[in-house]
Enzyme design. Structure first.
Site, PDB file in Angstrom:
ATOM      1  N   TYR A 133      -9.035  15.462   3.948  1.00  0.00           N
ATOM      2  CA  TYR A 133      -9.767  15.079   2.741  1.00  0.00           C
ATOM      3  C   TYR A 133     -11.191  15.549   2.935  1.00  0.00           C
ATOM      4  CZ  TYR A 133      -6.235  11.941   0.788  1.00  0.00           C
ATOM      5  OH  TYR A 133      -5.109  11.420   0.222  1.00  0.00           O
ATOM      6  N   LYS A 141      -1.982  20.912  -0.844  1.00  0.00           N
ATOM      7  CA  LYS A 141      -1.060  19.866  -1.306  1.00  0.00           C
ATOM      8  C   LYS A 141      -1.587  19.194  -2.566  1.00  0.00           C
ATOM      9  CE  LYS A 141       0.955  15.460   0.128  1.00  0.00           C
ATOM     10  NZ  LYS A 141       0.000  14.522  -0.467  1.00  0.00           N
ATOM     11  N   SER A 194      -2.643  12.224   8.781  1.00  0.00           N
ATOM     12  CA  SER A 194      -3.578  12.020   7.672  1.00  0.00           C
ATOM     13  C   SER A 194      -5.011  11.864   8.186  1.00  0.00           C
ATOM     14  CB  SER A 194      -3.158  10.749   6.925  1.00  0.00           C
ATOM     15  OG  SER A 194      -4.181  10.299   6.073  1.00  0.00           O
ATOM     16  N   HIS A 199       1.225  13.363  -5.521  1.00  0.00           N
ATOM     17  CA  HIS A 199       0.741  12.371  -4.560  1.00  0.00           C
ATOM     18  C   HIS A 199       1.638  11.118  -4.601  1.00  0.00           C
ATOM     19  CE1 HIS A 199      -3.031  11.849  -2.072  1.00  0.00           C
ATOM     20  NE2 HIS A 199      -2.469  10.676  -1.918  1.00  0.00           N
ATOM     21  N   TYR A 217       0.840  -1.206   0.000  1.00  0.00           N
ATOM     22  CA  TYR A 217       0.000   0.000   0.000  1.00  0.00           C
ATOM     23  C   TYR A 217       0.878   1.261   0.000  1.00  0.00           C
ATOM     24  CZ  TYR A 217      -2.733   3.878   1.802  1.00  0.00           C
ATOM     25  OH  TYR A 217      -3.283   5.117   1.982  1.00  0.00           O
ATOM     26  N   THR A 238      -5.532  18.316   0.958  1.00  0.00           N
ATOM     27  CA  THR A 238      -5.074  17.575  -0.221  1.00  0.00           C
ATOM     28  C   THR A 238      -6.068  17.808  -1.350  1.00  0.00           C
ATOM     29  OG1 THR A 238      -3.992  15.907   1.134  1.00  0.00           O
ATOM     30  CG2 THR A 238      -4.507  15.288  -1.135  1.00  0.00           C
TER      31      THR A 238
HETATM   32  C1  GLV Z   1      -4.199   8.219   0.094  1.00  0.00           C
HETATM   33  O1  GLV Z   1      -3.928   9.353   0.329  1.00  0.00           O
HETATM   34  C2  GLV Z   1      -3.341   7.352  -0.631  1.00  0.00           C
HETATM   35  O2  GLV Z   1      -2.487   7.858  -1.379  1.00  0.00           O
HETATM   36  O3  GLV Z   1      -3.494   6.149  -0.469  1.00  0.00           O
END
Ligand code: GLV
Length: 379
Positions: A130, A252, A107, A276, A25, A156
């Protein structure tokens, strides 16, 4: 534990320490991972200019990031699920950042909640937001960040829809992991991780408790995001966020000069040049290739931060040379967290600090504030 010397050592250790689903991930980019690879490849292509016999005995790495004094131009960026890399991972990472004197960004998709982290550390941290379709929930997150005395809100803006990371789909990423034979076998080979997690009490998305259906099992992260995140998000909503959050705001996910100009108009304190981590628009340019144009266009009007592939002090030097005032790291500290909790994150920060210090010396620079195009070797 074998001697760790650099971020790559931490990465190798991390791979053997955490279940594949969570390592993948963090590691993945979206689709064919072209942009992910370009982030690294384009950084490596930039050659630094060796200078000799310059008195570099008074090196100073200190600067400010959105007005906060820091001993080096680095902050920990927001990473979802850090608390699945190590027990109470967000608390561990925040403590390591604060011990090093640099900002930590929590986050929205963290395992430890805003309140958990605030209760476990002594200094303010940053919160990444978010915006979900349910604006009441987004508002409540902003209010919780304010109540926790967060010193900046990082919005973000490049994830209204999710770029697919193939491995998450293949691994059936879920939080907590589903009890499937494949997962059980994998976890059985990661006893240190499993024991840590067993002893910890936080195993799901801390900030979403009561919102994400009892806050327990976000079965498929990707499908959950696709139903909850708001594809209608626009610059108008940034105004709305500003009205809720009078404090410092960081935007961001800017990769384009036109967007950078719009970002300036919002009155934000800083923007982060970012794709990202190659996890969203595959085929987009590398972050480092977008940086100089953005810095040139708006660098005198807004503070420029950078992320995308930073793995060393040399990389930090490259980004500073091309117009960033500071950089965020994501994977680079997540490897440390997975490899060794708070100690591992502290190591990751220290590797980068020392590398930047030596790199400055070998480029004949005494202060991070002096770093500019002069440290780049011309072909
Ligand atoms: C979420 O921000 C991701 O990049 O998984």
């Amino acid at each position: 534990m074998a001697t760790m010397t650099c971020i790559e050592d931490l990465r190798r250790r991390a791979r053997h320490t955490v279940p594949k689903m969570f390592f993948d991930y963090a590691e993945a980019g979206s689709y064919a991972e072209e942009t992910l690879r370009a982030n690294r490849a384009d950084l490596e292509r930039i050659k630094l200019r060796q200078r000799v016999l310059v008195d570099v005995s008074r090196r100073d790495l200190a600067t400010t990031i959105i007005g906060e004094t820091v001993p080096l131009p680095l902050a920990l960026g927001p990473v979802g699920l850090a608390g699945m890399q190590h027990r109470d991972g967000e608390i561990a990472a925040c403590r390591a950042a604060q011990a090093a004197g640099i900002p930590f960004t929590l986050s929205t998709m963290s395992v430890c909640s805003i309140e958990d982290v605030a209760g476990a550390v002594d200094k303010p941290f940053w919160f990444q937001l978010y915006v979900m379709k349910d604006r009441g929930f987004a508002r409540s997150l902003v209010e919780r960040a304010a109540a926790a005395k967060c010193s900046a809100l990082m919005l973000t803006i490049d994830l209204q829809v999710l770029g697919q990371r193939h491995c998450d789909a293949r691994n059936g990423l879920s939080v907590p992991p589903e009890i499937k034979i494949r997962n059980v076998l994998d976890i059985a080979t990661k006893p240190r991780w499993a024991l840590g997690m067993l002893m910890g009490k936080r195993k799901t998305f801390g900030n979403l408790a009561g919102y994400a259906r009892a806050g327990t099992n976000v079965n498929s992260l990707a499908s959950w995001i696709s139903t909850q995140f708001d594809p209608a998000l626009s610059w108008k909503d940034v105004e709305w966020i500003r009205s809720l959050w009078p404090g410092k705001l960081i935007l961001k996910g800017v990769l384009d000069v036109d967007d950078a100009r719009l970002a300036v108009k919002t009155g934000a304190s800083a923007l982060v040049v970012s794709n990202h981590g190659g996890r969203q628009l595959d085929g987009a340019p590398s972050s480092i290739s977008a940086l100089p144009k953005i810095a040139e266009a708006v660098g005198s009007e807004i503070e420029i931060m950078f992320d995308g592939g930073i793995r060393s002090g040399q990389d930090l030097m490259r980004a500073l040379a091309l117009g960033a005032r500071s950089c965020l790291i994501g994977r680079a500290y997540i490897y440390g967290l997975a490899a060794g909790g708070q100690t591992g994150v502290a190591q990751a920060i220290e590797f980068i600090r020392k590398e930047l210090d030596v790199t400055m010396a070998l480029c004949g620079v005494n202060s991070v504030r002096e770093i500019g195009r002069q440290v780049i070797a011309s072909d």
